[in-house]
Design an enzyme around this catalytic site. Structure first.
Site, PDB file in Angstrom:
ATOM      1  N   GLY A   1       0.786  -1.222   0.000  1.00  0.00           N
ATOM      2  CA  GLY A   1       0.000   0.000   0.000  1.00  0.00           C
ATOM      3  C   GLY A   1       0.822   1.277   0.000  1.00  0.00           C
ATOM      4  N   CYS A   2       2.117   1.172   0.158  1.00  0.00           N
ATOM      5  CA  CYS A   2       2.982   2.353   0.159  1.00  0.00           C
ATOM      6  C   CYS A   2       3.074   2.918  -1.263  1.00  0.00           C
ATOM      7  CB  CYS A   2       4.371   1.991   0.678  1.00  0.00           C
ATOM      8  SG  CYS A   2       5.582   3.330   0.552  1.00  0.00           S
TER       9      CYS A   2
END
Length: 130
Positions: free
Chosen positions: A11-12
């Site tokens: 998700g980064c």
């Protein structure tokens, strides 16, 4: 083309840009979750090479940003213990190709190591938020 093991925080946004650049440069990625990987001092330490101890840490991690880590009081053993206990502290991504391991996304170093597209936009390892 290189085969690269890419340890990320799922998700980064920064890791997503890094992966996109590596793929666009023709590399094959084996993407792994840095936060759920089982780390030991022996498996984690090689990613940091001769970097300063402070450079082992994710500058965007909440504890680092809050000044809760006293880098002057840390030695290699205690730094690794902290990061193994709280993987969010590990500077990411961690990259491995062949026997070489690296931490962080220094675009010039990665270009010299495995190659990147010449027209690649600048991509860093700094995250806007944790």
């Amino acid at each position: 083309m290189a085969k690269v093991v890419f340890y990320e925080k799922p998700g980064c946004v920064g890791n997503a840009r890094q992966k996109a650049l590596l793929i666009a440069s023709g590399h094959e990625l084996d993407v792994r979750n840095l936060l759920t990987q089982t780390w030991t001092p022996a498996t984690l330490r090689p990613f940091f090479g001769d970097k300063t101890l402070r450079d082992w840490f994710n500058a965007s991690a909440p504890k680092v940003k809050a000044g809760a880590i006293d880098f002057a009081a840390l030695d290699e053993h205690s730094a690794l213990a902290l990061m193994i206990a709280e993987p969010i502290l590990i500077r990411r991504p961690l990259l491995q190709s062949g026997e070489r391991r690296e931490s962080g996304f220094d675009q010039a170093s990665i270009a010299a190591w495995i190659g990147l597209r010449a027209d690649a936009p600048e991509v860093t390892d700094r995250c806007a938020m944790e």
